[in-house]
Write a protein that holds these residues in place. Structure first.
Motif, PDB file in Angstrom:
ATOM      1  N   MET A   1     -50.516 -24.516 -34.046  1.00 10.45           N
ATOM      2  CA  MET A   1     -50.849 -24.326 -35.450  1.00 10.45           C
ATOM      3  C   MET A   1     -52.021 -25.222 -35.848  1.00 10.45           C
ATOM      4  N   GLU A   2     -52.036 -26.408 -35.277  1.00 12.41           N
ATOM      5  CA  GLU A   2     -53.102 -27.354 -35.579  1.00 12.41           C
ATOM      6  C   GLU A   2     -54.470 -26.812 -35.139  1.00 12.41           C
ATOM      7  N   VAL A   3     -54.491 -26.116 -34.013  1.00 11.61           N
ATOM      8  CA  VAL A   3     -55.731 -25.558 -33.488  1.00 11.61           C
ATOM      9  C   VAL A   3     -56.261 -24.471 -34.416  1.00 11.61           C
ATOM     10  N   LEU A   4     -55.374 -23.668 -34.988  1.00  7.05           N
ATOM     11  CA  LEU A   4     -55.807 -22.605 -35.892  1.00  7.05           C
ATOM     12  C   LEU A   4     -56.436 -23.162 -37.162  1.00  7.05           C
ATOM     13  N   ILE A   5     -55.860 -24.222 -37.689  1.00  8.91           N
ATOM     14  CA  ILE A   5     -56.410 -24.844 -38.895  1.00  8.91           C
ATOM     15  C   ILE A   5     -57.781 -25.435 -38.605  1.00  8.91           C
ATOM     16  N   GLU A   6     -57.909 -26.114 -37.452  1.00  8.35           N
ATOM     17  CA  GLU A   6     -59.207 -26.671 -37.068  1.00  8.35           C
ATOM     18  C   GLU A   6     -60.248 -25.566 -36.894  1.00  8.35           C
ATOM     19  N   THR A   7     -59.839 -24.475 -36.289  1.00 11.56           N
ATOM     20  CA  THR A   7     -60.750 -23.354 -36.070  1.00 11.56           C
ATOM     21  C   THR A   7     -61.266 -22.805 -37.386  1.00 11.56           C
ATOM     22  N   LEU A   8     -60.382 -22.627 -38.341  1.00 12.89           N
ATOM     23  CA  LEU A   8     -60.802 -22.106 -39.642  1.00 12.89           C
ATOM     24  C   LEU A   8     -61.698 -23.092 -40.382  1.00 12.89           C
ATOM     25  N   LEU A   9     -61.379 -24.385 -40.310  1.00 11.64           N
ATOM     26  CA  LEU A   9     -62.186 -25.383 -40.999  1.00 11.64           C
ATOM     27  C   LEU A   9     -63.576 -25.512 -40.383  1.00 11.64           C
ATOM     28  N   VAL A  10     -63.665 -25.458 -39.064  1.00 18.63           N
ATOM     29  CA  VAL A  10     -64.959 -25.572 -38.388  1.00 18.63           C
ATOM     30  C   VAL A  10     -65.836 -24.366 -38.687  1.00 18.63           C
ATOM     31  N   ASN A  11     -65.233 -23.191 -38.793  1.00 18.61           N
ATOM     32  CA  ASN A  11     -65.984 -21.953 -38.982  1.00 18.61           C
ATOM     33  C   ASN A  11     -66.006 -21.467 -40.424  1.00 18.61           C
ATOM     34  N   LEU A  12     -65.690 -22.325 -41.373  1.00 20.70           N
ATOM     35  CA  LEU A  12     -65.615 -21.924 -42.777  1.00 20.70           C
ATOM     36  C   LEU A  12     -66.947 -21.389 -43.299  1.00 20.70           C
ATOM     37  N   SER A  13     -68.040 -22.053 -42.971  1.00 21.02           N
ATOM     38  CA  SER A  13     -69.340 -21.582 -43.450  1.00 21.02           C
ATOM     39  C   SER A  13     -69.725 -20.259 -42.797  1.00 21.02           C
ATOM     40  N   LEU A  14     -69.399 -20.091 -41.523  1.00 26.30           N
ATOM     41  CA  LEU A  14     -69.688 -18.827 -40.845  1.00 26.30           C
ATOM     42  C   LEU A  14     -68.869 -17.694 -41.448  1.00 26.30           C
ATOM     43  N   ILE A  15     -67.611 -17.953 -41.735  1.00 25.42           N
ATOM     44  CA  ILE A  15     -66.747 -16.942 -42.339  1.00 25.42           C
ATOM     45  C   ILE A  15     -67.311 -16.515 -43.700  1.00 25.42           C
ATOM     46  N   ALA A  16     -67.776 -17.472 -44.477  1.00 17.44           N
ATOM     47  CA  ALA A  16     -68.344 -17.160 -45.788  1.00 17.44           C
ATOM     48  C   ALA A  16     -69.620 -16.332 -45.646  1.00 17.44           C
ATOM     49  N   CYS A  17     -70.479 -16.708 -44.705  1.00 18.48           N
ATOM     50  CA  CYS A  17     -71.737 -15.959 -44.499  1.00 18.48           C
ATOM     51  C   CYS A  17     -71.465 -14.542 -44.011  1.00 18.48           C
ATOM     52  N   VAL A  18     -70.512 -14.387 -43.110  1.00 15.43           N
ATOM     53  CA  VAL A  18     -70.172 -13.052 -42.607  1.00 15.43           C
ATOM     54  C   VAL A  18     -69.555 -12.211 -43.725  1.00 15.43           C
ATOM     55  N   ALA A  19     -68.755 -12.824 -44.580  1.00 12.42           N
ATOM     56  CA  ALA A  19     -68.155 -12.085 -45.694  1.00 12.42           C
ATOM     57  C   ALA A  19     -69.237 -11.566 -46.644  1.00 12.42           C
ATOM     58  N   VAL A  20     -70.241 -12.389 -46.932  1.00  7.79           N
ATOM     59  CA  VAL A  20     -71.334 -11.950 -47.803  1.00  7.79           C
ATOM     60  C   VAL A  20     -72.134 -10.836 -47.119  1.00  7.79           C
ATOM     61  N   ALA A  21     -72.426 -11.021 -45.821  1.00  7.92           N
ATOM     62  CA  ALA A  21     -73.183  -9.994 -45.088  1.00  7.92           C
ATOM     63  C   ALA A  21     -72.404  -8.683 -45.010  1.00  7.92           C
ATOM     64  N   LEU A  22     -71.090  -8.770 -44.826  1.00  9.62           N
ATOM     65  CA  LEU A  22     -70.273  -7.559 -44.802  1.00  9.62           C
ATOM     66  C   LEU A  22     -70.276  -6.857 -46.153  1.00  9.62           C
ATOM     67  N   ALA A  23     -70.206  -7.630 -47.225  1.00  6.23           N
ATOM     68  CA  ALA A  23     -70.232  -7.032 -48.561  1.00  6.23           C
ATOM     69  C   ALA A  23     -71.546  -6.302 -48.803  1.00  6.23           C
ATOM     70  N   ILE A  24     -72.641  -6.885 -48.342  1.00  7.03           N
ATOM     71  CA  ILE A  24     -73.949  -6.237 -48.494  1.00  7.03           C
ATOM     72  C   ILE A  24     -74.038  -5.012 -47.595  1.00  7.03           C
ATOM     73  N   ALA A  25     -73.556  -5.124 -46.357  1.00  2.00           N
ATOM     74  CA  ALA A  25     -73.662  -4.019 -45.395  1.00  2.00           C
ATOM     75  C   ALA A  25     -72.801  -2.831 -45.805  1.00  2.00           C
ATOM     76  N   ILE A  26     -71.649  -3.091 -46.376  1.00  2.26           N
ATOM     77  CA  ILE A  26     -70.764  -1.995 -46.778  1.00  2.26           C
ATOM     78  C   ILE A  26     -71.408  -1.160 -47.880  1.00  2.26           C
ATOM     79  N   LYS A  27     -72.180  -1.806 -48.758  1.00  5.35           N
ATOM     80  CA  LYS A  27     -72.857  -1.083 -49.836  1.00  5.35           C
ATOM     81  C   LYS A  27     -74.069  -0.300 -49.334  1.00  5.35           C
TER      82      LYS A  27
END
Length: 96
Positions: A1-27
């Motif tokens: 469980m600890e590894v999953l939390i670290e993974t999400l925290l390390v990749n938080l900025s990437l997740i946010a950027c991909v979410a914005v890019a996906l929102a733009i791409a879907i439109k």
């Protein structure tokens, strides 16, 4: 469980950027948007799987060779995502 939390925290900025890019791409109305979205998903998965796979392989095998192998595999997976993104961009550029 600890590894999953670290993974999400390390990749938080990437997740946010991909979410914005996906929102733009879907439109988008481009017929290559599915290729672009696939590239984004592959790139995101490669980065999200990096930490858990590294921890797993280091526990499975001892030595630095396991670290080198998994880092190169993750690099190849990320590279595939970038190539897919480039193909989508190139296809759209040829149409314009």
């Amino acid at each position: 469980m600890e590894v999953l939390i670290e993974t999400l925290l390390v990749n938080l900025s990437l997740i946010a950027c991909v979410a914005v890019a996906l929102a733009i791409a879907i439109k988008s109305t481009s017929k290559y948007k599915n290729l672009f979205i696939t590239g984004l998903v592959v790139l995101l998965l490669a980065n999200l799987l990096a930490i858990p796979l590294t921890v797993f392989w280091q526990n499975l095998f001892s030595g630095k060779i396991a670290l080198y192998i998994i880092c190169n595999l993750i690099g190849v997976f990320s590279g595939i995502g970038v190539i897919i993104l480039a193909k989508a961009f190139n296809a759209v550029q040829k149409r314009v």
